[in-house]
Every structure is written in structure tokens, then in C-alpha cells.
Design an enzyme around this catalytic site. Structure first.
Site, short mmCIF file in Angstrom:
data_model
loop_
_atom_site.label_atom_id
_atom_site.label_comp_id
_atom_site.label_asym_id
_atom_site.label_seq_id
_atom_site.Cartn_x
_atom_site.Cartn_y
_atom_site.Cartn_z
CB SER A 151 -0.73 -0.53 3.72
OG SER A 151 -0.20 0.56 4.43
CE LYS A 152 4.61 -1.57 -2.33
NZ LYS A 152 3.90 -1.44 -3.57
NE ARG A 153 -0.55 4.25 5.56
CZ ARG A 153 -0.90 3.98 6.81
NH1 ARG A 153 -0.27 4.53 7.82
NH2 ARG A 153 -1.92 3.17 7.06
CG HIS A 154 1.92 -0.40 8.51
ND1 HIS A 154 0.79 -0.44 7.74
CD2 HIS A 154 1.58 0.25 9.65
CE1 HIS A 154 -0.21 0.16 8.39
NE2 HIS A 154 0.25 0.59 9.54
N GLY A 155 5.89 -0.59 5.83
CA GLY A 155 7.09 -1.32 5.43
C GLY A 155 6.78 -2.76 5.05
#
Ligand code: GLU
Length: 460
Positions: free
Chosen positions: A235-239
């Protein structure tokens, strides 16, 4: 004829998970001389945005994922109405007028009894339809278990008891995802559905709908999710970035497609695939069953490999948006020669643009560390003699240039590095760069001399 589809909802940018689904569907269609359909699932008016649709189209086009047909669910309401009417007329779906309060109470009671919450069929056999009262439409769930074959998961089995009379149309008149998805797959003659395995339960519900419509379901392949380094869904959390952000980073589309393909598919140890090879080798039984971890470093490596392989004139096409004014004023022939000297050294287009900038723009200053290391008082003499000799040199021959450098080395009895490094700094401003002779040949006599003279004036 094989027909696959990619059915994104334009509620966000095209992310790499979505792109990978598109790639699998596209490659499977093309590997089987079939057709690939793009369907924009834009029925959710609140969350769908035109700019996301445009970004999805742009991302796919950039990746060379060309669709044979495109359709928009928002334009297909009449078709959904027709399918819905038929189900209601045949007694396979019904209007449900239950209030929110009733449904909440029902759920509470079921939970108290330790049951999974489900609709109890209260409106299944209504004789009179209350006028002016909002309603949803539900299917009459057949009491038959649900089986289907999945190319990755094998035989799948769901008990009908896991489901209930689920809603296919909301009270505001809009249709639910599972309903429009199935209607469209039937209408578009879709033969194979490849999508994320987060859809497996939806597939069971969709099989119910195929039964009610009396149609044969397509074949399925539910592919594992892409994971982040911490093994949770990427997800975005992982860049994770949108596809177009990878374009901005200077990644070639073929490299991104290659990387994403390999993330869920293998063909022996082969890592690097041309677009044609991807089509040639793709098959559902080579899809991986377990989830793969997204590795940005490997993507860069795959890009590096593709940059090395790409014909320089083609690479120039991709490089152009990264070139600055100075470079854009040169003709293609010159830029292609410049690219050839650095093509195997740059990992991204951003790096390549940076590496060849000096061909178009003389250095404004010189790397201080490099000067300190390679430029001594004696360097002046070496360069002065070289400069004299270069004025009469033939810049179209590597041997001629080599001969001149060797003469100077011999004259002062010095090693190549003592001459080559100062020349490199004079021409590029940096201590690292292309091979000396190839660089001189691209820059040409006038420019080489101009830069060496300036260097002699400024540095000594
Ligand atoms: N619009 C759905 C999604 O984006 C489509 C899923 C499917 O491929 O059926 O998840």
C-alpha cells in the site's frame, strides 16, 4: 476467441497492483490471439473521478497495454435495468422494503443466537408492493453449493449457507458491483477473468448470478496480492507509487511491465523479457501461487538491463522529457551519439539525462575533489601540449586521438591517468564519465578545444 478484461474503478490512481492485473489480462489475451477489453467501473458516483479515469488510461497507454475495446459502466444503465427486470420477472430477485431498523434488530438477534448475520428472506414473497417506499433489490439465493475451478487455487467450494439473499441494487437505484460486473462480463463475452485473490468470495457470489442468468461463467485465475517488505499487502504506506510516478522516476515502461510480470510469473530463471517475449511466454499455469514482495531495488535493476538493451534512438524518445533546454536544442544524431557513451552506465532515465548533460552544456564549475586529486602544477604543461596537438587532430578516428595522447604521455613519461583525468574534468566538470576518446569524438574538435582552453584559464 479469448476475451479478457481489466475493470478498474476510477476511485484512485492506477497503482502497481492494478497495473499487474491489467498486464496479466492483456498478455493472456495476446498470447492466445484474443482481445483485451478495458472497462471503467465508474458506477460509484461519489468516489469515481474523471481525473482518475484519465490517469488510468494514460498509465496503460504509457505501458503499451492497448485495449481492443473500452466501455464505461456509467453509460450502461439500460443494460443493467434489462437484466434486473428479467430476474424479477422470473422470480429470481425481489424487492425488499425492510427498514434499516428492522435489519439492525435482525442482526442483533442473530448475533445473540451465535449465528452469522444474514438476511432472513422477509420480503421474498410479498404480494403487495408498498408505493413510495424505498426498496433494494435482492436475489433469491438458490440452496445449492457453489463450486468453481480456479487456475491457481484449483477446485473451490463454498456452501450456500455462507451467503444470503444479497443486494444487487441499492435503494438509490444504483447497482452493486457483483451485479454489474457479471452482466458486463456476459455482455462482453469475457472468457477469462484474472484478478486479485481478494475477489475469491465475490466470485462465489458471481457464480450464483451466472446461475440465475442461466449463463456459463468464465474461467478464473485469482492471483496473489503484491506484498510490502513487511509481508502485508502493498500500500501507500510502503511507498508504493502510482504508475505515472514511476514514469517520473525515469523507469522505462517495458521495465515496469517486465518487473511486475515477474512478480507473479516465472519462466525458468529468465528475468529480462522483451515485450514480445512476454506475450510469447505468458500462460496461466506459469503464474505463481504465493504472494511476492515488491522490491524497488530489483525494479531499478530490471530498468538498468532494459536501458542497456534498448536501441539508442528509441531510448532517446523516452529520454526527451528528462532533457533540459540545452540538450533539446541539439539534433537527434548528436544526442544519440551522446547516449551511446553512457547508455550502459545509467540506471534510470533521470540518471542518463544527468550523465549526458555535459555534451550539451559546458561545465560551469569543476568538481573540487577531482581537481584536488588529479590536477597538479605540472598538469598545465601536459594539457598545453595536448591542446596544441589536438588542434591538428582527426577527431573522427579513435586511433588518431589515441596516438596523440600517447605522444604526450611519452613526451613527459607519465601514466594515462595524469592526462586523461584532467581532460575529463575539463570537458565534463567531473572525475567520472565516458571513455576519453569516444567523448572527444562526440564533442568534436571545436568544443573540446574551447573547453580545454577555458579550463587552462580558470584553473591555473
Ligand atoms: N472494479 C473492480 C475492482 O477494481 C473490478 C474487479 C474485477 O476484476 O472484477 O476491484
Amino acid at each position: 476467441m479469448v476475451r479478457t478484461r481489466f475493470a478498474p474503478s476510477p476511485t484512485g490512481h492506477l497503482h502497481i497492483g492494478g497495473l499487474r492485473t491489467a498486464i496479466f489480462n492483456y498478455l493472456f489475451a495476446k498470447a492466445n490471439s484474443g482481445e483485451f477489453i478495458l472497462r471503467i467501473e465508474d458506477t460509484d458516483k461519489e468516489r469515481s473521478r474523471e481525473e482518475f479515469t484519465q490517469a488510468i488510461l494514460e498509465g496503460l497507454k504509457w505501458c503499451n497495454i492497448e485495449w481492443d475495446e473500452i466501455c464505461y459502466q456509467s453509460e450502461r444503465n439500460e443494460i443493467y435495468e434489462r437484466y434486473l427486470d428479467k430476474l424479477i420477472k422470473e422470480g429470481k430477485a425481489y424487492r425488499c422494503y425492510c427498514s434499516k431498523e428492522r435489519l439492525e434488530k435482525l442482526k442483533e438477534e442473530q448475533l445473540k443466537r451465535g449465528e452469522n448475520p444474514h438476511y432472513d428472506g422477509h420480503c421474498r414473497n410479498l404480494k403487495d408492493y408498498p408505493k413510495d417506499k424505498p426498496y433494494v433489490v435482492r436475489i433469491k439465493l438458490p440452496e445449492e453449493d457453489i463450486d468453481f475451478f480456479d487456475h491457481l487455487h484449483g477446485d473451490m467450494h463454498f456452501s450456500y449457507k455462507e451467503f444470503d439473499d444479497f443486494i444487487i441494487r441499492r435503494s438509490d437505484g444504483s447497482f452493486m458491483y457483483n451485479f454489474t460486473n457479471v452482466v458486463d462480463d456476459i455482455e462482453c463475452g469475457i472468457t477469462h477473468v484474472i484478478r486479485g485473490d481478494d475477489h475469491l468470495t465475490n466470485t462465489a457470489k458471481q457464480i450464483v448470478l451466472y446461475r440465475l442468468f442461466g449463463k456459463k461463467p468464465p474461467e478464473y485465475a485469482h492471483v496473489p496480492m503484491i506484498l510490502g517488505e513487511d509481508k502485508t499487502r502493498l500500500s501507500k504506506r510502503h511507498g508504493a507509487k502510482s504508475v505515472l510516478e514511476y514514469r517520473q522516476m525515469g523507469i522505462l515502461p517495458v521495465a515496469l511491465v517486465n518487473y511486475l510480470l515477474r512478480l507473479g510469473f516465472s519462466y525458468g530463471d529468465k528475468e529480462i523479457f522483451s515485450f514480445d517475449e512476454m506475450i510469447r511466454y505468458f500462460s496461466l499455469d506459469r503464474l505463481n501461487k504465493s504472494a511476492a514482495v515488491f522490491n524497488p531495488d530489483k525494479l531499478i535493476w530490471v530498468n538498468f538491463e532494459h536501458m542497456k538493451m534498448m536501441p539508442p534512438d528509441k531510448l532517446l524518445g523516452y529520454l526527451r522529457p528528462f532533457l533540459d533546454e540545452a540538450c533539446l536544442s541539439f539534433d537527434d544524431g548528436y544526442l544519440i551519439e551522446a547516449i551511446k557513451t553512457r547508455q550502459t552506465k545509467a540506471q534510470t532515465l533521470v540518471e542518463l539525462a544527468d550523465e549526458i548533460r555535459f555534451y550539451c552544456k559546458p561545465p560551469e564549475d569543476y568538481d573540487k575533489k577531482a581537481i584536488k586529486k588529479y590536477v597538479k602544477a605540472s598538469t598545465k604543461e601536459y594539457l598545453a601540449l595536448l591542446l596544441e596537438k589536438l588542434k591538428d587532430a582527426d577527431f573522427s578516428s579513435e586511433q588518431a586521438l589515441e596516438g596523440i595522447f600517447e605522444d604526450v604521455l611519452k613526451r613527459f613519461d607519465i601514466k594515462m591517468v595524469k592526462l586523461a583525468q584532467p581532460v575529463r574534468i575539463a570537458l565534463t566538470g567531473r572525475g567520472i564519465g565516458p571513455g576519453i576518446y569516444e567523448m572527444l569524438m562526440v564533442l568534436g574538435k571545436d568544443e573540446t578545444i574551447r573547453r580545454l582552453e577555458r579550463f587552462l584559464n580558470v584553473v591555473f
